[in-house]
Write a protein that holds these residues in place. Structure first.
Motif, PDB file in Angstrom:
ATOM      1  N   UNK A  51      -2.548  10.417 -14.991  1.00 43.41           N
ATOM      2  CA  UNK A  51      -3.049  10.317 -13.567  1.00 43.41           C
ATOM      3  C   UNK A  51      -4.042   9.459 -13.500  1.00 43.41           C
ATOM      4  N   UNK A  52      -3.993   8.606 -12.509  1.00 47.17           N
ATOM      5  CA  UNK A  52      -4.913   7.352 -12.376  1.00 47.17           C
ATOM      6  C   UNK A  52      -5.594   7.715 -10.859  1.00 47.17           C
ATOM      7  N   UNK A  53      -6.970   7.288 -10.670  1.00 51.15           N
ATOM      8  CA  UNK A  53      -7.565   7.534  -9.340  1.00 51.15           C
ATOM      9  C   UNK A  53      -7.441   8.862  -8.920  1.00 51.15           C
ATOM     10  N   UNK A  54      -7.530   9.995  -9.757  1.00 50.94           N
ATOM     11  CA  UNK A  54      -7.317  11.261  -9.399  1.00 50.94           C
ATOM     12  C   UNK A  54      -8.106  12.134  -8.108  1.00 50.94           C
ATOM     13  N   UNK A  55      -9.117  11.402  -7.863  1.00 53.69           N
ATOM     14  CA  UNK A  55      -9.998  11.898  -6.662  1.00 53.69           C
ATOM     15  C   UNK A  55      -9.342  11.019  -5.542  1.00 53.69           C
ATOM     16  N   UNK A  56      -8.464  10.164  -5.506  1.00 53.84           N
ATOM     17  CA  UNK A  56      -7.984   9.179  -4.647  1.00 53.84           C
ATOM     18  C   UNK A  56      -8.952   8.629  -3.767  1.00 53.84           C
ATOM     19  N   UNK A  57      -9.999   7.989  -4.510  1.00 55.89           N
ATOM     20  CA  UNK A  57     -10.838   7.033  -3.636  1.00 55.89           C
ATOM     21  C   UNK A  57     -10.406   5.825  -3.214  1.00 55.89           C
ATOM     22  N   UNK A  58     -10.776   5.628  -1.888  1.00 56.35           N
ATOM     23  CA  UNK A  58     -10.238   4.388  -1.528  1.00 56.35           C
ATOM     24  C   UNK A  58     -11.346   3.404  -1.421  1.00 56.35           C
ATOM     25  N   UNK A  59     -11.183   2.093  -1.946  1.00 51.51           N
ATOM     26  CA  UNK A  59     -12.162   1.190  -2.199  1.00 51.51           C
ATOM     27  C   UNK A  59     -11.607  -0.275  -1.763  1.00 51.51           C
ATOM     28  N   UNK A  60     -12.195  -1.239  -1.719  1.00 51.61           N
ATOM     29  CA  UNK A  60     -11.792  -2.706  -1.451  1.00 51.61           C
ATOM     30  C   UNK A  60     -11.828  -3.566  -2.756  1.00 51.61           C
ATOM     31  N   UNK A  61     -10.671  -4.151  -2.888  1.00 52.51           N
ATOM     32  CA  UNK A  61     -10.764  -5.107  -4.248  1.00 52.51           C
ATOM     33  C   UNK A  61     -11.095  -6.480  -3.694  1.00 52.51           C
TER      34      UNK A  61
END
Length: 90
Positions: A51-61
């Protein structure tokens, strides 16, 4: 042979815009990854649930200036991902 991992990567505040626009301001955040798997001791194969980004954080790249009519375009980071990996030695 069982194995597991947990990884937390913290990214401090940054600006995702090459022009340092206020639209590119990104607050610090953490990304949590984890997985569990199984494979024989000789390493001939391995199967894992990850599992990646399990907390489903939204962020800009990235944020960029595209045109005069639509001044900014943003690219978001990858959403939560859960999958299975299989690796084998040939």
């Amino acid at each position: 042979m069982w194995h597991a991992f947990v990884n937390n990567a913290y990214r401090s505040d940054y600006n995702a815009s090459p022009t340092l626009s206020s639209y590119g301001a990104q607050s610090g955040f953490s990304l949590l990854d984890a997985g569990i798997g199984f494979g024989p001791a000789d390493g001939s194969y391995d199967i894992s649930i990850v599992g990646r980004n399990l907390l489903d954080k939204q962020y800009l790249i990235s944020v960029s200036d595209v045109s005069g009519t639509n001044p900014f375009r943003a690219a978001a980071g990858a959403p939560r991902f859960i999958g299975i990996t299989f690796r084998a030695k040939l």
